[in-house]
Design a protein around this motif. Structure first.
Motif, PDB file in Angstrom:
ATOM      1  N   UNK A 221      91.333  32.588  50.934  1.00  0.00           N
ATOM      2  CA  UNK A 221      91.983  32.223  52.191  1.00  0.00           C
ATOM      3  C   UNK A 221      90.962  32.129  53.316  1.00  0.00           C
ATOM      4  N   UNK A 222      90.124  33.144  53.387  1.00  0.00           N
ATOM      5  CA  UNK A 222      89.129  33.218  54.462  1.00  0.00           C
ATOM      6  C   UNK A 222      88.121  32.096  54.305  1.00  0.00           C
ATOM      7  N   UNK A 223      87.748  31.850  53.045  1.00  0.00           N
ATOM      8  CA  UNK A 223      86.789  30.791  52.794  1.00  0.00           C
ATOM      9  C   UNK A 223      87.365  29.449  53.248  1.00  0.00           C
ATOM     10  N   UNK A 224      88.649  29.254  52.967  1.00  0.00           N
ATOM     11  CA  UNK A 224      89.290  28.007  53.392  1.00  0.00           C
ATOM     12  C   UNK A 224      89.284  27.906  54.917  1.00  0.00           C
ATOM     13  N   UNK A 225      89.520  29.032  55.565  1.00  0.00           N
ATOM     14  CA  UNK A 225      89.502  29.044  57.030  1.00  0.00           C
ATOM     15  C   UNK A 225      88.131  28.663  57.559  1.00  0.00           C
ATOM     16  N   UNK A 226      87.102  29.252  56.931  1.00  0.00           N
ATOM     17  CA  UNK A 226      85.741  28.972  57.358  1.00  0.00           C
ATOM     18  C   UNK A 226      85.442  27.484  57.216  1.00  0.00           C
ATOM     19  N   UNK A 227      85.790  26.979  56.033  1.00  0.00           N
ATOM     20  CA  UNK A 227      85.549  25.558  55.781  1.00  0.00           C
ATOM     21  C   UNK A 227      86.320  24.675  56.749  1.00  0.00           C
ATOM     22  N   UNK A 228      87.584  25.057  56.994  1.00  0.00           N
ATOM     23  CA  UNK A 228      88.424  24.255  57.876  1.00  0.00           C
ATOM     24  C   UNK A 228      87.833  24.223  59.281  1.00  0.00           C
ATOM     25  N   UNK A 229      87.387  25.398  59.722  1.00  0.00           N
ATOM     26  CA  UNK A 229      86.824  25.478  61.059  1.00  0.00           C
ATOM     27  C   UNK A 229      85.559  24.665  61.176  1.00  0.00           C
ATOM     28  N   UNK A 230      84.772  24.691  60.105  1.00  0.00           N
ATOM     29  CA  UNK A 230      83.484  24.018  60.146  1.00  0.00           C
ATOM     30  C   UNK A 230      83.615  22.505  60.080  1.00  0.00           C
ATOM     31  N   UNK A 231      84.533  22.018  59.277  1.00  0.00           N
ATOM     32  CA  UNK A 231      84.616  20.574  59.077  1.00  0.00           C
ATOM     33  C   UNK A 231      85.786  19.920  59.797  1.00  0.00           C
ATOM     34  N   UNK A 232      86.605  20.717  60.460  1.00  0.00           N
ATOM     35  CA  UNK A 232      87.798  20.196  61.134  1.00  0.00           C
ATOM     36  C   UNK A 232      88.712  19.448  60.187  1.00  0.00           C
ATOM     37  N   UNK A 233      88.773  19.909  58.924  1.00  0.00           N
ATOM     38  CA  UNK A 233      89.714  19.296  57.985  1.00  0.00           C
ATOM     39  C   UNK A 233      90.572  20.386  57.364  1.00  0.00           C
ATOM     40  N   UNK A 234      91.402  20.998  58.194  1.00  0.00           N
ATOM     41  CA  UNK A 234      92.167  22.151  57.691  1.00  0.00           C
ATOM     42  C   UNK A 234      93.065  21.819  56.513  1.00  0.00           C
ATOM     43  N   UNK A 235      93.710  20.669  56.572  1.00  0.00           N
ATOM     44  CA  UNK A 235      94.655  20.337  55.517  1.00  0.00           C
ATOM     45  C   UNK A 235      93.983  20.314  54.157  1.00  0.00           C
ATOM     46  N   UNK A 236      92.831  19.642  54.090  1.00  0.00           N
ATOM     47  CA  UNK A 236      92.122  19.547  52.817  1.00  0.00           C
ATOM     48  C   UNK A 236      91.787  20.917  52.267  1.00  0.00           C
ATOM     49  N   UNK A 237      91.302  21.779  53.152  1.00  0.00           N
ATOM     50  CA  UNK A 237      90.887  23.090  52.677  1.00  0.00           C
ATOM     51  C   UNK A 237      92.072  23.947  52.249  1.00  0.00           C
TER      52      UNK A 237
END
Lengths: 244, 266, 237
Positions: free
Chosen positions: C187-203
């Motif tokens: 979950x946290x990893x997805x959050x990190x990725x979402x924040x970094x790439x601005x693609x929350x849905x994908x993550x």
């Protein structure tokens, strides 16, 4: 040893979150129930075209954490410009509606199985008699199957509502200040996690208790046949006594 | 009012029925005239219940025709698919005319006895509630459980439930009555009260098809007895003949077995 | 960036990180699950014991930790142990808030909550045993401990498997909550990725798919276990 003023203060602060907790629970249960009913009908329809999507929905929503579902709706949907321009956006922008939606979709998956269980539990003989007396499928469903299914569902449904009550706590992760959200804030301010936990715990347990009692009463109301037989005065309708 | 015509009340011709690979009825023909009481006997697995249930299409025969009061029920038969009735409206019409009494009573558990009786007349036959209620009360009086009208089935004994079920069938004003082993699920001491009610109905001149184990009763009440064995009618005739002089061995065995069982439970 | 590039194993891809995080999810889940089983066994023993005080303690345990949101329990353990650690650390001159180790705290929280559910599962499994079998063993003069080991335990294990499987699914979902105290699981990893790439849905969708995968595989595993355990048992028709 027991800091009563602090406990009292904490309780009253946390109590401020109860309305939001209850609103989210009510919204999600109501919305979820409607969807769940549709899903249950799809599952019991006998047609693969209806059964399969319903099964997939139930599998997906029961197999992933509620937190992911909330985040997808609250954070994820903003990724799509088409959605941002639609009429839904004023709703989907608000944490409140996102949380309610996620909770509703989630409970629908679990409730669908409860409803399906209830429908399946109606005795085959009851249904056969209905058919033998000329009732159409719709009539038999409305007059015989549904009333009996509802009685059977009540215990499991009451459990599900209590689970939803607890699930509303996750709304605190998207800024909503229901009981758990307030508790988290209080803990980080006061550094007294145990006392705050106890107060919040008491509130949730009290809410659970109330739900359980409501459902116990509903069960009694819906099952007059389990109460004692009325004293036999021909022609009189007597309301039987309820025991406990 | 029963029509006394040459058209049989119930006419089954060449009925075949299989469950998967197991053929339960191998081409059975049976008819009953108006006012006739026909008992269907046979051991378990003989197919007697299945045959009865073909009359109101609770079972759909794989071959053969079912006619009730001259109206033949249309059946759709496609290879690889289970047979089903072509027109459910027709089936429901027939079902309203041929009321059934089940072995396990099947009273609707969430309704009181009175509500059970008026449920189908009001919602299927669309008769007025007041009329149905009055008739129901009279029927309950007749079968001897008037004081239980506001009780739920769970509060009644087996014998009382079955009598209520018979009253429920009568409330439909049926021209034909179908009894599927009406006393088989009852404790021995409760059987008598139910048989008394059924005998009463037979005396009225109703058309009845009764699947039963009760030999003495069948002998006493029926105009005709049919003995089914492994999906085929072994013997058929007037009770006096059949019981006194069984022609087939199997019937003889069946009678002696059932006879000794009856005398043991006395 | 295309989805497959985003989640791939290339230089800009998050695939490796997501899979590692999945591993962390399973790790914290398993740790909590085992703790929960141990607690559940103790709880069940207490609930079935002769002593009213033990039974009451177990009752309180199961009522509280099944009735209160998991998130709250996580906060309790995290802030509770952090407070304690900070207090100890301040004795050594450290200042401010010292966070408790997220993995350990998370596993303990999961353990305590799942233990409450496991208690109910084990109690139910033991109670499901037919009294007749126990009576028959006693009639042969079998001593209590042997009775438990040879008759009660094997059967109770068999009855418990479905319930235990359910609790595992609960544990998996609870592990996602550990993200709020900073553990880098899925979950946290997805959050990190979402924040970094601005693609929350994908993550988050990928995270959902990975959770579903774990759920599905676990489900198969438990069903297989159930079938093996139910060999030779005739189910009521």
């Amino acid at each position: 040893m027991l800091d009563l003023p602090f406990l009292a203060q904490t309780l009253s602060t946390l109590a401020g979150g109860i309305p939001l907790t209850l609103q989210l629970t009510a919204l999600s249960v109501a919305g979820g129930a409607v969807l769940a009913f549709g899903l249950a009908l799809m599952r019991t329809s006998g047609s693969v075209l209806l059964d399969f999507p319903a099964r997939f929905y139930i599998f997906a929503f029961r197999g992933t954490p509620l937190l992911v579902q909330i985040y997808i709706i609250y954070y994820g949907l903003s990724q799509f410009p088409a959605l941002r321009q639609s009429f839904l956006w004023p709703f989907l922008r608000e944490a409140y509606w996102c949380a309610a939606l996620a909770l509703a979709l989630n409970t629908a998956a679990y409730s669908a199985e409860i409803i399906r269980g209830g429908l399946n539990s109606v005795g085959a003989g009851q249904i056969e008699a209905a058919r033998a007396f000329g009732m159409s499928r719709v009539l038999a469903f409305r007059r015989i199957i549904l009333p009996q299914a509802i009685r059977q569902m009540l215990p499991a449904y009451s459990n599900e509502i209590i689970l939803m009550l607890k699930s509303t706590a996750l709304a605190s992760t998207i800024t909503l200040m229901e009981v758990t959200g307030l508790a988290a804030k209080l803990i980080s301010q006061s550094y007294r996690p145990v006392e705050v936990f106890v107060c919040a715990g008491v509130i949730y347990l009290a809410l659970n208790f109330v739900v359980a009692r409501i459902f116990a009463a509903l069960q009694r109301a819906f099952s007059p046949e389990t109460r004692e037989a009325p004293a036999a005065l021909p022609g009189t309708r007597i309301k039987a006594d309820c025991h406990g | 009012m029963a029509e006394h015509s040459s058209t049989p009340a119930v006419d089954l011709r060449g009925i075949r029925k299989s469950y998967g690979h197991l053929e339960v009825l191998h081409g059975v023909s049976l008819s009953a005239r108006d006012g006739e009481v026909v008992s269907i006997l046979g051991s378990s697995g003989s197919g007697k219940s299945t045959l009865l249930r073909c009359v109101n299409m609770l079972e759909v025969p794989d071959a053969g025709t079912v006619s009730v009061r001259g109206e033949t029920i249309e059946v759709v038969r496609k290879a690889g698919h289970p047979s089903r009735p072509a027109d459910m409206a027709q089936v429901n019409r027939v079902r309203a005319k041929a009321a059934m009494v089940f072995q396990s009573f099947n009273l609707w558990s969430h309704l009181t006895v009175l509500e059970n009786l008026i449920e189908a007349p009001v919602h299927v036959q669309k008769r007025s509630r007041r009329e149905c209620t009055a008739e129901a009360e009279a029927l309950l009086e007749r079968v001897g459980i008037a004081e239980k009208r506001h009780h739920y089935p769970a509060h009644l004994s087996g014998g009382q439930q079955q009598r209520a079920a018979i009253a429920r069938a009568l409330a439909m004003r049926p021209s034909i009555m179908l009894f599927d082993e009406p006393t088989s699920a009852l404790d021995p001491e409760l059987v008598g009260e139910v048989l008394k009610v059924i005998r009463n109905l037979a005396d009225e001149g109703r058309t009845m098809l009764i699947v039963t184990h009760e030999m003495a009763f069948a002998r006493e009440v029926s105009n005709r007895v049919v003995f089914l064995h492994r999906g085929v009618i072994e013997e058929e005739g007037v009770p006096q003949d059949l019981f006194a002089n069984p022609r087939s061995d199997r019937l003889r065995q069946f009678l002696s077995r059932e006879g000794s069982r009856a005398s043991n439970s006395g | 960036m295309q989805y497959y590039q985003l989640m791939g194993f290339g230089p800009d891809g998050w695939g490796r990180d997501m899979l590692a995080a999945t591993g962390m999810t399973v790790a914290v889940g398993v740790a909590g699950f085992i703790a929960g089983i141990l607690l559940g066994l103790c709880g069940a023993a207490a609930k079935l014991s002769r002593f009213a005080s033990l039974r009451m303690a177990a009752e309180i345990y199961t009522t509280v930790f099944r009735g209160v949101p998991d998130l709250l329990v996580i906060y309790l353990f995290y802030f509770g142990s952090s407070s304690a650690i900070s207090a100890v650390a301040s004795l050594f001159g450290a200042e401010g808030f010292v966070g408790a180790p997220a993995f350990l705290t998370g596993a303990v929280a999961i353990g305590v909550v799942s233990g409450a559910y496991q208690t109910q599962v084990f109690v139910g499994a033991v109670q499901a045993l037919s009294k007749g079998e126990i009576e028959a063993a006693r009639a042969c003069g079998m001593p209590s401990f042997l009775l438990f080991r040879r008759i009660v335990l094997p059967q109770a294990i068999r009855f418990a498997i479905p319930g235990v499987g359910n609790v595992w699914q609960l544990v998996l979902k609870e592990s996602a909550l550990i993200s709020v105290i900073g553990l880098v699981e899925l979950m946290r990893q997805a959050q990190i990725g979402a924040g970094s790439t601005r693609q929350p849905f994908s993550f988050y969708l990928t995270a959902a798919a990975l959770y579903l995968l774990i759920t599905f595989v676990s489900g198969l595993g438990f069903r297989a276990l159930e079938q093996r355990a139910m060999r030779g048992v005739r189910r009521a028709a």
